[in-house]
Design a protein around this motif. Sequence first.
Motif, PDB file in Angstrom:
ATOM      1  N   VAL A 198      10.783  31.333 -35.740  1.00 45.04           N
ATOM      2  CA  VAL A 198      11.506  32.602 -35.726  1.00 45.04           C
ATOM      3  C   VAL A 198      12.448  32.693 -36.925  1.00 45.04           C
ATOM      4  CG1 VAL A 198      13.100  34.049 -34.412  1.00 45.04           C
ATOM      5  CG2 VAL A 198      11.265  32.839 -33.239  1.00 45.04           C
ATOM      6  N   GLU A 199      13.082  31.586 -37.299  1.00 39.97           N
ATOM      7  CA  GLU A 199      13.913  31.597 -38.506  1.00 39.97           C
ATOM      8  C   GLU A 199      13.075  31.966 -39.730  1.00 39.97           C
ATOM      9  OE1 GLU A 199      15.602  27.714 -38.496  1.00 39.97           O
ATOM     10  OE2 GLU A 199      17.389  28.323 -37.379  1.00 39.97           O
TER      11      GLU A 199
ATOM     12  N   LEU B 163      12.257  35.713 -39.642  1.00 36.45           N
ATOM     13  CA  LEU B 163      13.389  36.528 -40.076  1.00 36.45           C
ATOM     14  C   LEU B 163      13.582  36.437 -41.591  1.00 36.45           C
ATOM     15  CD1 LEU B 163      15.900  35.630 -37.211  1.00 36.45           C
ATOM     16  CD2 LEU B 163      14.565  37.726 -37.444  1.00 36.45           C
TER      17      LEU B 163
ATOM     18  N   PHE C   5      11.125  40.060 -41.165  1.00 39.98           N
ATOM     19  CA  PHE C   5      10.859  40.713 -39.880  1.00 39.98           C
ATOM     20  C   PHE C   5      12.067  41.554 -39.482  1.00 39.98           C
ATOM     21  CE2 PHE C   5      11.007  40.539 -35.140  1.00 39.98           C
ATOM     22  CZ  PHE C   5       9.889  41.336 -34.910  1.00 39.98           C
TER      23      PHE C   5
ATOM     24  N   ALA D 155      14.324  42.520 -37.323  1.00 38.91           N
ATOM     25  CA  ALA D 155      14.959  42.278 -36.026  1.00 38.91           C
ATOM     26  C   ALA D 155      16.227  43.103 -35.880  1.00 38.91           C
ATOM     27  CB  ALA D 155      15.280  40.796 -35.877  1.00 38.91           C
ATOM     28  N   ASP D 156      16.538  43.460 -34.633  1.00 38.47           N
ATOM     29  CA  ASP D 156      17.800  44.113 -34.334  1.00 38.47           C
ATOM     30  C   ASP D 156      18.941  43.096 -34.462  1.00 38.47           C
ATOM     31  OD1 ASP D 156      16.246  46.304 -33.700  1.00 38.47           O
ATOM     32  OD2 ASP D 156      16.326  45.934 -31.529  1.00 38.47           O
TER      33      ASP D 156
ATOM     34  N   VAL E 243      15.550  37.637 -29.357  1.00 35.77           N
ATOM     35  CA  VAL E 243      15.478  38.455 -30.563  1.00 35.77           C
ATOM     36  C   VAL E 243      14.675  39.715 -30.247  1.00 35.77           C
ATOM     37  CG1 VAL E 243      14.640  38.572 -32.941  1.00 35.77           C
ATOM     38  CG2 VAL E 243      15.607  36.430 -32.052  1.00 35.77           C
TER      39      VAL E 243
ATOM     40  N   ALA F 230      13.361  43.769 -31.659  1.00 36.44           N
ATOM     41  CA  ALA F 230      13.103  44.629 -32.812  1.00 36.44           C
ATOM     42  C   ALA F 230      12.756  46.016 -32.301  1.00 36.44           C
ATOM     43  CB  ALA F 230      11.964  44.082 -33.664  1.00 36.44           C
TER      44      ALA F 230
ATOM     45  N   THR G 162       9.616  45.317 -29.421  1.00 38.66           N
ATOM     46  CA  THR G 162       9.490  44.089 -30.195  1.00 38.66           C
ATOM     47  C   THR G 162       8.034  43.712 -30.436  1.00 38.66           C
ATOM     48  OG1 THR G 162      11.554  43.323 -29.211  1.00 38.66           O
ATOM     49  CG2 THR G 162      10.215  41.682 -30.344  1.00 38.66           C
TER      50      THR G 162
END
Length: 482
Positions: free
Chosen positions: A91-92, A95, A99, A101-102, A117, A119, A124
């Motif tokens: 996920v890091e 991002l 990506f 993301a909110d 996470v 979006a 998402t």
Amino acid sequence: MRHVVVLGSGAAGLAAALGAARAGAEVTLAYPGEGIDASPGSTQLAQGGIAAALGPGDSPEAHALDTVAAGAGLVDKRAAEHLARRGAGEVEALLAAGFPADPGLSLEAAHRVARIVHAGGDRTGAALHRFLAGRVLEEPRIRHAPGTRLRSLVLRDGTVAGLDTADGTRLTGDAVVLATGGYCGVYPRSTGAPGAIGTGIVAAARAGALLADMEFVQFHPTVLEGTGHLISEAVRGAGAHLVDGEGRRFLFDTDPRGELAPRDVVSAGVCRALDAGPVWLDARHVPDLPGAFPGITARLAEAGIDWTRQLVPVAPAAHYSMGGVVTDLSGRTTLPGLYAVGEVARTGVRGANRLASNSLLEALVFGAAAGEASASAGEWVAPAVSGEFLDVALPGPGPDGDARDAIAAGLGVERTGEGIVRTLAALDGPGGDAASIGRLMAAAAQSRTESRGAHRRLDHPDTDPAQARPILLRATEGVTTC
């Protein structure tokens, strides 16, 4: 150079294709529609987010512990630790790659901290699918095979060498990665893709692959009554309540966590409350519903409901299937040459009840791992398995008929031995993939004489520590060879 065939274009299939290409393989990505966007699956429908231990005070160890706790004694701890540890890195990296993301992290049921996470608010899955599809379309090592629908796997000397399609064509490769989705579509009401009826699982079983945990189906507790329209777990994480006709928050009668208990607990509580009358989701006090949950707001408006002012009638519906093709941490199955990722796979991280928002993370982690492994020509080491083995006769070819109604009648949120036997009897004849999945589910459910996670038997209401082991299933029918 290795050639890998990936079947399925949800998050797991896209991650596998990218992983294989990154590892140097030539990849054929096959999907049923004319393009990736025209091949709807459950990823695009996912409202919940991606669970990952990224925030202060969180850790992969804590995420793994929550995953194990939710799985009611059947989670493979090593798999949970792998998911949480590698998942944080995936996920890091996502991002860092842009990506959208909110900001911030959200809380969902059975997570001890906010680690979700999102979006696009409640979109998402759609955002993740667009992002991965864009990367796949830019990758020159990935070629596309649109219009592909799986009929059977092809074996050569005991190794999977490709697949035959419904239109009579054959795709061959050095490895096949199944990413064909789960089997909640065998129920009349489900929140996922209607075509998710376990086609990949049935094909793998008929070819000789081992299955496990087929009795466990997660029912989402908050689905708009009479539809398959999901109202995300994140709504309850934001403070929404479930109330009965008297306005009482009844879930505290059975669990001190109330609406934030694991999904199996909440679904069972809602199911029982429905016996006395309607159940309502009360989100009127949650701030900025249209901004935080634009997709749900629009869908409810289409149904004539303004949830900023009105209660929403809800009932459980089939949402996620925990069972599937047994794999190791790299997606290898018990059948050489065959990998499985996403909801089609049984990785060991779901146990009897998948932790909320682990599904997209699982697709990323195990999809990438399977792609990388499938690009290697190393020695095949099948996953180690232990548990109770059952041989199940799958039906001969024929229409599914009333299979869905029979499955819903005997394999719902709460079950009985008598109801399971009736389902088996109703499916004792020719049928398609839905009937085959129903027989596999019913055989495992009949054998598990206890209540555990998403498998709740009214005639065996207690959890039996002696049954804290998987039920492994083998199909008794033959294979396709070349």
